[in-house]
Design a protein around this motif. Structure first.
Motif, mmCIF file in Angstrom:
data_model
loop_
_atom_site.group_PDB
_atom_site.id
_atom_site.type_symbol
_atom_site.label_atom_id
_atom_site.label_comp_id
_atom_site.label_asym_id
_atom_site.label_seq_id
_atom_site.Cartn_x
_atom_site.Cartn_y
_atom_site.Cartn_z
ATOM 1 N N TRP A 142 1.426 -75.120 -6.496
ATOM 2 C CA TRP A 142 0.446 -76.169 -6.149
ATOM 3 C C TRP A 142 1.079 -76.826 -4.604
ATOM 4 O O TRP A 142 2.424 -76.998 -4.931
ATOM 5 N N TRP A 147 -6.911 -65.839 -12.792
ATOM 6 C CA TRP A 147 -6.676 -67.132 -13.416
ATOM 7 C C TRP A 147 -7.828 -67.362 -14.487
ATOM 8 O O TRP A 147 -8.883 -67.124 -14.239
ATOM 9 N N GLU A 157 -4.881 -65.724 -8.345
ATOM 10 C CA GLU A 157 -6.105 -66.123 -8.180
ATOM 11 C C GLU A 157 -7.373 -65.714 -9.098
ATOM 12 O O GLU A 157 -7.887 -65.981 -9.954
ATOM 13 N N GLY A 209 0.387 -71.886 -11.649
ATOM 14 C CA GLY A 209 0.104 -71.735 -10.383
ATOM 15 C C GLY A 209 1.212 -72.557 -9.480
ATOM 16 O O GLY A 209 1.958 -73.387 -10.067
ATOM 17 N N SER A 266 -2.567 -70.066 -17.521
ATOM 18 C CA SER A 266 -2.226 -69.594 -16.260
ATOM 19 C C SER A 266 -1.210 -70.526 -15.485
ATOM 20 O O SER A 266 -1.069 -71.562 -15.793
ATOM 21 N N THR A 297 5.079 -76.105 -9.215
ATOM 22 C CA THR A 297 4.821 -75.057 -10.014
ATOM 23 C C THR A 297 4.263 -75.425 -11.486
ATOM 24 O O THR A 297 5.281 -76.135 -12.246
ATOM 25 N N MET A 344 -3.767 -73.704 -4.023
ATOM 26 C CA MET A 344 -2.723 -73.106 -5.175
ATOM 27 C C MET A 344 -2.337 -71.611 -4.486
ATOM 28 O O MET A 344 -3.085 -70.782 -4.118
ATOM 29 N N ASN A 345 -1.110 -71.379 -4.870
ATOM 30 C CA ASN A 345 -0.377 -69.977 -4.616
ATOM 31 C C ASN A 345 -0.438 -70.088 -2.813
ATOM 32 O O ASN A 345 -0.893 -68.705 -2.500
ATOM 33 N N ARG A 366 -11.240 -73.378 -8.825
ATOM 34 C CA ARG A 366 -10.203 -73.925 -8.994
ATOM 35 C C ARG A 366 -10.045 -75.528 -8.626
ATOM 36 O O ARG A 366 -9.151 -76.255 -8.887
#
Length: 354
Positions: free
Chosen positions: A191, A118, A115, A189, A187, A157, A234-235, A243
């Motif tokens: 999800w 990003w 994060e 991530g 970037s 992803t 996210m992550n 985000r």
């Protein structure tokens, strides 16, 4: 002077006739019509992307006079409630609205981008949304945040990339509009969320899925057959405000603008969203003979499609040459849009002769 055929505005102490600029305004015709007949200072206090030399030069070409009774107004800072950010890992291109990319060394350190690394692309102040009063409207039906997160979740992803990534290199050839992104407007991530098709049946007799963010500040369209994902993590962490908290759209393989943050409304339509980012000139590839927004006629604009799918992109982040100069080690990334794959990477240091 407050009609489309006779449109004057003032900015600070100057008066401008913008009648001939209305139809080529990059922010769209409807937005510019909000300000005609009076001062635009209050709008530019929010849309601070206007405050560049390029825009000021365009405005100067429309100057017709000066206000003798001008008194400077003080406006509230619309950006006072921005998220707290750690900026040490990023290259900041603009603070209001906040736009920043990864530094090269952070692009390759992690396949899944943390994060704090990003890249961030904002067009307006970041909304501070009360999740208890939030709802997502899909085809006129309202869903609360809890309605969405209670549904069976999935994990995907994806890599998200700004359509303007690497624009700075184009500026070496000829000056472009927009932020001078290097190679870090990208970037990846992981999800957590729900596929749109698992929330509602998507009609096959419509052309577009139109996506609107909070307060309809930003809107775009994607083809009706696009697979969209509604993410709330996210992550494995709840989305941050930058985000897209509380919910955002993930559009795998499509340009960053289609991954709408702070999603507030989704509709199915035969008409695309009437916004600068969809029906305007933003996110469009111009013919190479077009050098200024003044040259974009309605006929030319009508023939241009908005960028949806990302094309092949490759970028060298690091280069190391060994002591005897026999070997060069390159590290970088290569991506392909939608469901395509990178099959091979070729490298040349002599303009593709070998």
């Amino acid at each position: 002077h407050n009609t489309p055929n006779d449109a004057w505005v003032s900015y600070k102490n100057k008066v401008y006739d913008i009648t001939n600029f209305i139809n080529i305004h990059p922010g769209g015709r409807q937005n510019i019509l909000m300000g005609i007949g009076g001062p635009i200072d209050m709008y530019w206090n929010i849309y601070k992307q206007h405050q560049t030399k390029y825009v000021m030069d365009l405005l100067k070409g429309c100057e017709i006079g000066e206000l003798k009774d001008y008194k400077k107004e003080e406006f509230e800072n619309e950006y006072e409630n921005e998220p707290v950010r750690e900026n040490k890992h990023q290259i900041i291109h603009k603070n209001e609205p906040f736009n920043a990319e990864l530094k090269k060394e952070h692009i390759l350190n992690n396949f899944i981008t943390p994060e704090e690394y990003w890249f961030t692309r904002n067009h307006h102040p970041v909304p501070d949304i009360d999740v208890e009063n939030y709802h997502l409207t899909i085809n006129n039906k309202d869903y609360t945040y809890n309605d969405i997160i209670k549904l069976k979740n999935n994990h995907i992803t994806t890599t998200i990339q700004c359509a303007g990534n690497r624009r700075s290199e184009l500026n070496d050839i000829e000056k472009t509009m927009g932020l001078p992104w290097e190679g870090g407007a990208i970037s990846t991530g992981k999800w957590t969320g729900v596929w749109l098709k698992d929330i509602i049946n998507i009609p096959k007799d419509k052309k577009y899925i139109n996506l609107y963010d909070y307060e309809n500040n930003f809107s775009v369209s994607v083809p009706i057959n696009t697979h969209l994902f509604i993410a709330y993590k996210m992550n494995d962490e709840i989305l941050t405000r930058d985000r897209g908290y509380p919910l955002r759209v993930i559009a795998p393989g499509l340009t960053g603008s289609k991954n709408v943050k702070w999603i507030h409304k989704i509709e199915f339509s035969d008409d695309e969203a009437d916004s600068p980012w969809q029906s305007g000139i933003a996110y469009k590839i111009m013919p190479n003979h077009i050098k200024s927004t003044k040259e974009i006629t309605p006929e030319i604009k009508g023939k241009l499609n908005t960028i949806d799918e990302l094309k092949v992109q490759s970028y060298i982040c690091e280069k190391e040459i060994d002591d005897d100069e026999k070997f060069i080690t390159l590290r970088g990334y290569a991506t392909a849009g939608k469901d395509k794959r990178i099959m091979k990477v070729e490298v040349s240091d002599d303009n593709k002769k070998t």
